[in-house]
Motif scaffolding. Structure first.
Motif, PDB file in Angstrom:
ATOM      1  N   LEU A 101      -4.534   9.536  20.841  1.00  0.00           N
ATOM      2  CA  LEU A 101      -4.549   9.567  19.379  1.00  0.00           C
ATOM      3  C   LEU A 101      -4.370   8.171  18.798  1.00  0.00           C
ATOM      4  O   LEU A 101      -5.065   7.782  17.868  1.00  0.00           O
ATOM      5  N   ARG A 102      -3.427   7.424  19.331  1.00  0.00           N
ATOM      6  CA  ARG A 102      -3.168   6.055  18.879  1.00  0.00           C
ATOM      7  C   ARG A 102      -2.814   5.192  20.081  1.00  0.00           C
ATOM      8  O   ARG A 102      -2.124   5.642  20.991  1.00  0.00           O
ATOM      9  N   ASP A 103      -3.248   3.942  20.048  1.00  0.00           N
ATOM     10  CA  ASP A 103      -2.896   2.967  21.078  1.00  0.00           C
ATOM     11  C   ASP A 103      -2.128   1.856  20.369  1.00  0.00           C
ATOM     12  O   ASP A 103      -2.702   1.102  19.581  1.00  0.00           O
ATOM     13  N   VAL A 104      -0.824   1.798  20.612  1.00  0.00           N
ATOM     14  CA  VAL A 104       0.023   0.837  19.912  1.00  0.00           C
ATOM     15  C   VAL A 104       0.427  -0.267  20.876  1.00  0.00           C
ATOM     16  O   VAL A 104       1.113  -0.013  21.868  1.00  0.00           O
ATOM     17  N   GLN A 105      -0.010  -1.486  20.575  1.00  0.00           N
ATOM     18  CA  GLN A 105       0.365  -2.654  21.370  1.00  0.00           C
ATOM     19  C   GLN A 105       1.566  -3.305  20.688  1.00  0.00           C
ATOM     20  O   GLN A 105       1.448  -3.878  19.608  1.00  0.00           O
ATOM     21  N   LEU A 106       2.728  -3.214  21.303  1.00  0.00           N
ATOM     22  CA  LEU A 106       3.944  -3.697  20.659  1.00  0.00           C
ATOM     23  C   LEU A 106       4.017  -5.222  20.573  1.00  0.00           C
ATOM     24  O   LEU A 106       4.825  -5.753  19.820  1.00  0.00           O
ATOM     25  N   SER A 118      -7.149   8.621   8.810  1.00  0.00           N
ATOM     26  CA  SER A 118      -7.408   9.706   9.761  1.00  0.00           C
ATOM     27  C   SER A 118      -8.218   9.178  10.943  1.00  0.00           C
ATOM     28  O   SER A 118      -9.088   8.328  10.774  1.00  0.00           O
ATOM     29  N   VAL A 119      -7.894   9.674  12.120  1.00  0.00           N
ATOM     30  CA  VAL A 119      -8.588   9.277  13.340  1.00  0.00           C
ATOM     31  C   VAL A 119      -9.156  10.531  14.001  1.00  0.00           C
ATOM     32  O   VAL A 119      -8.448  11.529  14.159  1.00  0.00           O
ATOM     33  N   GLU A 120     -10.441  10.494  14.355  1.00  0.00           N
ATOM     34  CA  GLU A 120     -11.039  11.641  15.040  1.00  0.00           C
ATOM     35  C   GLU A 120     -10.997  11.415  16.545  1.00  0.00           C
ATOM     36  O   GLU A 120     -11.289  10.325  17.030  1.00  0.00           O
ATOM     37  N   SER A 121     -10.610  12.449  17.278  1.00  0.00           N
ATOM     38  CA  SER A 121     -10.545  12.397  18.737  1.00  0.00           C
ATOM     39  C   SER A 121     -11.213  13.649  19.291  1.00  0.00           C
ATOM     40  O   SER A 121     -11.477  14.603  18.553  1.00  0.00           O
ATOM     41  N   VAL A 122     -11.472  13.643  20.592  1.00  0.00           N
ATOM     42  CA  VAL A 122     -12.137  14.781  21.229  1.00  0.00           C
ATOM     43  C   VAL A 122     -11.279  15.298  22.384  1.00  0.00           C
ATOM     44  O   VAL A 122     -10.861  14.527  23.248  1.00  0.00           O
ATOM     45  N   VAL A 178     -13.722  19.791  21.901  1.00  0.00           N
ATOM     46  CA  VAL A 178     -13.158  20.213  20.619  1.00  0.00           C
ATOM     47  C   VAL A 178     -12.726  18.970  19.853  1.00  0.00           C
ATOM     48  O   VAL A 178     -11.897  18.185  20.326  1.00  0.00           O
ATOM     49  N   ARG A 179     -13.305  18.793  18.670  1.00  0.00           N
ATOM     50  CA  ARG A 179     -12.949  17.632  17.852  1.00  0.00           C
ATOM     51  C   ARG A 179     -11.709  17.935  17.022  1.00  0.00           C
ATOM     52  O   ARG A 179     -11.577  19.013  16.446  1.00  0.00           O
ATOM     53  N   ILE A 180     -10.787  16.957  16.976  1.00  0.00           N
ATOM     54  CA  ILE A 180      -9.595  17.079  16.145  1.00  0.00           C
ATOM     55  C   ILE A 180      -9.471  15.825  15.293  1.00  0.00           C
ATOM     56  O   ILE A 180      -9.992  14.773  15.636  1.00  0.00           O
ATOM     57  N   VAL A 181      -8.777  15.959  14.161  1.00  0.00           N
ATOM     58  CA  VAL A 181      -8.517  14.821  13.280  1.00  0.00           C
ATOM     59  C   VAL A 181      -7.010  14.686  13.144  1.00  0.00           C
ATOM     60  O   VAL A 181      -6.308  15.644  12.822  1.00  0.00           O
ATOM     61  N   SER A 182      -6.502  13.485  13.414  1.00  0.00           N
ATOM     62  CA  SER A 182      -5.062  13.237  13.294  1.00  0.00           C
ATOM     63  C   SER A 182      -4.806  12.222  12.198  1.00  0.00           C
ATOM     64  O   SER A 182      -5.561  11.265  12.016  1.00  0.00           O
ATOM     65  N   THR A 183      -3.739  12.463  11.452  1.00  0.00           N
ATOM     66  CA  THR A 183      -3.329  11.564  10.380  1.00  0.00           C
ATOM     67  C   THR A 183      -1.844  11.264  10.555  1.00  0.00           C
ATOM     68  O   THR A 183      -1.047  12.181  10.757  1.00  0.00           O
TER      69      THR A 183
END
Length: 197
Positions: A101-106, A118-122, A178-183
């Motif tokens: 869903l998210r890639d966080v580089q600290l 919003s980010v779309e993922s599969v 299955v496509r999902i949208v995350s916010t």
């Protein structure tokens, strides 16, 4: 509320209005009775029932807090009259492969990774079933040798993972996508909202 969350149980223990109401009732009615404590948590009410003279107490708890309750029964000298019942849980099958869903580089700029767009993922389905939600967890790469994960398939940690349910359920089979949208909502403690696309 998460029933296995120790902070929530701590809050309930300090709810003196609730505790005194249960204690008063138990000391009036539990003597020589068999008592059922559903969701015993840390075991306080089962202990009160035993101290009020209950013949026997059946305490039901499905979360890991049951281990604390067992210690509390022993410490309060009532373990011989309380039987812990841990209901079997239905096995949960993971129907899809993990999905980022998210890639966080600290060590970089967090502004982009933590934005509220919003980010779309599969989700790639690898087992048949009914998809009713997703498990949200993190995987932290501590260094090139150590990865800390709260995945449902990883050894459990105190953080665990969250399950976000969809408003509708979807019948799926291997090979489906299955496509999902995350916010990400930062104003509510960095909470994810996830919906079917």
């Amino acid at each position: 509320m998460s029933v296995g969350n120790i902070a929530e149980h701590h809050r309930m223990l300090y709810d003196t209005v609730r505790v005194h109401a249960y204690r008063s009732s138990l000391f009036r009615h539990a003597r020589d009775q068999v008592v059922l404590d559903i969701g015993t948590g840390t075991g306080l009410l089962a202990i009160l029932a035993a101290k009020a003279g209950a013949r026997h107490v059946y305490a039901i708890e499905e979360s890991a807090i049951a281990e604390v309750a067992l210690e509390m029964y022993a410490e309060n000298g009532v373990a011989d009259r309380i039987r812990m019942v841990i209901p079997p849980t239905a096995p949960q099958t993971l129907l899809t492969r993990p999905c980022l869903l998210r890639d966080v580089q600290l060590d970089g700029d967090l502004t982009e990774a933590m934005n509220e767009q919003s980010v779309e993922s599969v989700l790639e389905v690898n087992a048949p079933g009914i998809l009713g939600g997703v498990a949200i967890y993190f995987r932290a790469h501590m260094d090139e040798h150590t990865v800390l994960s709260t995945s449902p398939s990883a050894p459990p940690t105190c953080w665990g993972f969250q399950v976000k349910e969809f408003k509708e359920r979807v019948q799926v089979r291997p090979g489906d996508r299955v496509r999902i949208v995350s916010t990400l909502n930062r104003s509510h403690g960095h909470r994810f909202k996830i919906v079917l696309a």
